[in-house]
Design a protein around this motif. Structure first.
Motif, PDB file in Angstrom:
ATOM      1  N   ILE A 169      62.533 -57.111 -57.240  1.00  0.00           N
ATOM      2  CA  ILE A 169      61.469 -58.112 -57.387  1.00  0.00           C
ATOM      3  C   ILE A 169      61.953 -59.474 -56.894  1.00  0.00           C
ATOM      4  CG2 ILE A 169      60.164 -59.422 -59.119  1.00  0.00           C
ATOM      5  CD1 ILE A 169      59.969 -56.700 -60.678  1.00  0.00           C
ATOM      6  N   GLU A 170      63.182 -59.827 -57.238  1.00  0.00           N
ATOM      7  CA  GLU A 170      63.719 -61.115 -56.794  1.00  0.00           C
ATOM      8  C   GLU A 170      63.907 -61.150 -55.280  1.00  0.00           C
ATOM      9  OE1 GLU A 170      67.174 -61.766 -59.218  1.00  0.00           O
ATOM     10  OE2 GLU A 170      65.980 -62.536 -60.889  1.00  0.00           O
ATOM     11  N   GLU A 171      64.279 -60.006 -54.694  1.00  0.00           N
ATOM     12  CA  GLU A 171      64.413 -59.933 -53.234  1.00  0.00           C
ATOM     13  C   GLU A 171      63.056 -60.160 -52.574  1.00  0.00           C
ATOM     14  OE1 GLU A 171      66.527 -59.979 -49.986  1.00  0.00           O
ATOM     15  OE2 GLU A 171      67.586 -59.229 -51.761  1.00  0.00           O
ATOM     16  N   LEU A 172      62.014 -59.606 -53.145  1.00  0.00           N
ATOM     17  CA  LEU A 172      60.669 -59.798 -52.604  1.00  0.00           C
ATOM     18  C   LEU A 172      60.226 -61.252 -52.749  1.00  0.00           C
ATOM     19  CD1 LEU A 172      59.088 -56.498 -53.913  1.00  0.00           C
ATOM     20  CD2 LEU A 172      59.219 -57.158 -51.510  1.00  0.00           C
ATOM     21  N   THR A 173      60.519 -61.847 -53.895  1.00  0.00           N
ATOM     22  CA  THR A 173      60.154 -63.253 -54.092  1.00  0.00           C
ATOM     23  C   THR A 173      60.874 -64.141 -53.088  1.00  0.00           C
ATOM     24  OG1 THR A 173      59.703 -62.929 -56.450  1.00  0.00           O
ATOM     25  CG2 THR A 173      60.203 -65.174 -55.730  1.00  0.00           C
ATOM     26  N   SER A 174      62.167 -63.894 -52.902  1.00  0.00           N
ATOM     27  CA  SER A 174      62.950 -64.661 -51.927  1.00  0.00           C
ATOM     28  C   SER A 174      62.404 -64.456 -50.519  1.00  0.00           C
ATOM     29  CB  SER A 174      64.417 -64.223 -51.998  1.00  0.00           C
ATOM     30  OG  SER A 174      65.176 -64.827 -50.975  1.00  0.00           O
ATOM     31  N   GLY A 175      62.055 -63.217 -50.189  1.00  0.00           N
ATOM     32  CA  GLY A 175      61.522 -62.910 -48.865  1.00  0.00           C
ATOM     33  C   GLY A 175      60.186 -63.579 -48.611  1.00  0.00           C
ATOM     34  N   VAL A 176      59.339 -63.605 -49.627  1.00  0.00           N
ATOM     35  CA  VAL A 176      58.043 -64.275 -49.491  1.00  0.00           C
ATOM     36  C   VAL A 176      58.241 -65.752 -49.162  1.00  0.00           C
ATOM     37  CG1 VAL A 176      56.043 -65.089 -50.811  1.00  0.00           C
ATOM     38  CG2 VAL A 176      56.681 -62.665 -50.870  1.00  0.00           C
ATOM     39  N   GLU A 177      59.222 -66.380 -49.806  1.00  0.00           N
ATOM     40  CA  GLU A 177      59.480 -67.796 -49.542  1.00  0.00           C
ATOM     41  C   GLU A 177      60.023 -68.008 -48.132  1.00  0.00           C
ATOM     42  OE1 GLU A 177      58.328 -70.249 -51.410  1.00  0.00           O
ATOM     43  OE2 GLU A 177      57.490 -68.533 -52.482  1.00  0.00           O
ATOM     44  N   GLU A 178      60.845 -67.087 -47.648  1.00  0.00           N
ATOM     45  CA  GLU A 178      61.328 -67.172 -46.260  1.00  0.00           C
ATOM     46  C   GLU A 178      60.152 -67.097 -45.290  1.00  0.00           C
ATOM     47  OE1 GLU A 178      64.339 -64.349 -45.153  1.00  0.00           O
ATOM     48  OE2 GLU A 178      65.458 -64.659 -47.001  1.00  0.00           O
ATOM     49  N   LEU A 179      59.231 -66.189 -45.589  1.00  0.00           N
ATOM     50  CA  LEU A 179      58.061 -66.026 -44.730  1.00  0.00           C
ATOM     51  C   LEU A 179      57.179 -67.272 -44.792  1.00  0.00           C
ATOM     52  CD1 LEU A 179      57.205 -63.661 -42.915  1.00  0.00           C
ATOM     53  CD2 LEU A 179      55.785 -62.821 -44.783  1.00  0.00           C
ATOM     54  N   ARG A 180      57.049 -67.840 -45.987  1.00  0.00           N
ATOM     55  CA  ARG A 180      56.254 -69.059 -46.151  1.00  0.00           C
ATOM     56  C   ARG A 180      56.855 -70.198 -45.309  1.00  0.00           C
ATOM     57  NH1 ARG A 180      52.923 -70.265 -50.268  1.00  0.00           N
ATOM     58  NH2 ARG A 180      53.928 -68.742 -51.647  1.00  0.00           N
ATOM     59  N   GLU A 181      58.176 -70.315 -45.331  1.00  0.00           N
ATOM     60  CA  GLU A 181      58.850 -71.357 -44.545  1.00  0.00           C
ATOM     61  C   GLU A 181      58.599 -71.174 -43.056  1.00  0.00           C
ATOM     62  OE1 GLU A 181      62.958 -71.346 -45.617  1.00  0.00           O
ATOM     63  OE2 GLU A 181      62.561 -71.885 -47.716  1.00  0.00           O
ATOM     64  N   LEU A 182      58.575 -69.927 -42.600  1.00  0.00           N
ATOM     65  CA  LEU A 182      58.292 -69.672 -41.188  1.00  0.00           C
ATOM     66  C   LEU A 182      56.888 -70.141 -40.831  1.00  0.00           C
ATOM     67  CD1 LEU A 182      58.992 -68.373 -38.428  1.00  0.00           C
ATOM     68  CD2 LEU A 182      58.066 -66.224 -39.331  1.00  0.00           C
ATOM     69  N   TYR A 183      55.913 -69.809 -41.672  1.00  0.00           N
ATOM     70  CA  TYR A 183      54.532 -70.226 -41.412  1.00  0.00           C
ATOM     71  C   TYR A 183      54.420 -71.755 -41.434  1.00  0.00           C
ATOM     72  CZ  TYR A 183      52.408 -65.591 -41.451  1.00  0.00           C
ATOM     73  OH  TYR A 183      52.034 -64.307 -41.122  1.00  0.00           O
ATOM     74  N   ALA A 184      55.150 -72.379 -42.371  1.00  0.00           N
ATOM     75  CA  ALA A 184      55.111 -73.837 -42.455  1.00  0.00           C
ATOM     76  C   ALA A 184      55.703 -74.468 -41.202  1.00  0.00           C
ATOM     77  CB  ALA A 184      55.863 -74.306 -43.695  1.00  0.00           C
ATOM     78  N   SER A 185      56.787 -73.867 -40.682  1.00  0.00           N
ATOM     79  CA  SER A 185      57.416 -74.408 -39.472  1.00  0.00           C
ATOM     80  C   SER A 185      56.512 -74.274 -38.259  1.00  0.00           C
ATOM     81  CB  SER A 185      58.754 -73.707 -39.208  1.00  0.00           C
ATOM     82  OG  SER A 185      58.552 -72.356 -38.818  1.00  0.00           O
ATOM     83  N   ASN A 186      55.599 -73.316 -38.313  1.00  0.00           N
ATOM     84  CA  ASN A 186      54.636 -73.119 -37.225  1.00  0.00           C
ATOM     85  C   ASN A 186      53.310 -73.821 -37.491  1.00  0.00           C
ATOM     86  OD1 ASN A 186      56.439 -71.494 -35.785  1.00  0.00           O
ATOM     87  ND2 ASN A 186      55.749 -69.633 -36.821  1.00  0.00           N
TER      88      ASN A 186
END
Length: 248
Positions: A169-186
């Motif tokens: 679950i924590e890996e998924l939460t961390s991954g979601v935040e990584e994905l969010r950062e990518l979208y924010a950078s774009n």
């Protein structure tokens, strides 16, 4: 007289291994020399790939992949740019790695799926650093969230298999935040909440939470304690997290 070599005919393979529309079917098979190979059933036959190195088995300039070849070249010339031939080979490697990655996911070979996702992401980084063709770069960057999605999913399932549902679950939460950062950078963060990849990761996380009866994870409790300025509780949670990680 018929000179056709019937040993080259694959009828016996495709007849015994049915193609199912809408379903990815893959398997590990044994090659004629005894090595393991990865096969994927497709509508018109099958794809066969090597399980390590470049999926087509080629060794570009004696390297295990074109990525490794280029990385070696750029070590001595950081400002070098990709040639047209380099771009063709990179495109080939992208496609081959995609096919192998989805096969690994179908076979639940999650560590191999992460390996191939990392290879693909490294290729994308190299394209950004050594090409000025924005359209070509974007043709690959368009798929970065999808590759990250596969990687996050695979990493979480590795944690589930090797450690605990809480780790997954924590890996998924961390991954979601990584994905969010990518979208924010774009500059597309406003689309993130409804993005299908984000929704599917959250659904997997909440399914695991419900299936294994996991409430707030330690990291979620820590984030909540910090947000609400409960610093003594946060310190205790950090100690528990460090002790837990030391036992892995």
């Amino acid at each position: 007289m018929d000179s056709f070599d019937h040993s080259e005919n694959i009828d016996h393979i495709v007849n015994s291994w049915s193609f199912e529309p809408g379903k990815l079917t893959a398997r590990i098979a044994t090659g004629s020399d005894g090595r393991d190979v990865l096969q994927m059933r497709i509508e018109m036959g099958l794809l066969q790939m090597e399980i390590a190195g470049r999926p087509d088995g080629e060794k570009p300039f004696n390297f295990d992949s074109y990525l490794e070849y280029l990385q070696a070249q750029f070590l001595t010339d950081l400002d070098a740019m990709l040639s047209d031939d380099d771009c063709v080979e990179i495109d080939r490697e992208f496609v081959q790695l995609y096919h192998r990655r989805i096969c690994w996911l179908a076979l639940r070979e999650y560590e191999k799926a992460v390996r191939d996702a990392d290879h693909t992401l490294a290729l994308m980084d190299l394209c950004q650093a050594h090409s000025t063709d924005e359209e070509w770069i974007d043709s690959h960057e368009h798929f970065r969230p999808f590759v990250m999605f596969h990687r996050i999913q695979a990493k979480a399932l590795i944690e589930l298999e090797k450690h605990t549902p809480e780790h997954a679950i924590e890996e998924l939460t961390s991954g979601v935040e990584e994905l969010r950062e990518l979208y924010a950078s774009n500059e597309s963060e406003e689309d993130f909440e409804n993005d299908e990849l984000h929704v599917r990761l959250v659904e997997l996380r909440e399914t695991l939470r419900e299936q294994f009866e996991v409430g707030q994870t330690l990291n979620e409790q820590l984030a909540d304690a910090v947000a609400n300025e409960r610093y003594e509780q946060a310190a205790k949670l950090r100690d528990r997290i460090h002790k837990r990680e030391d036992l892995r």
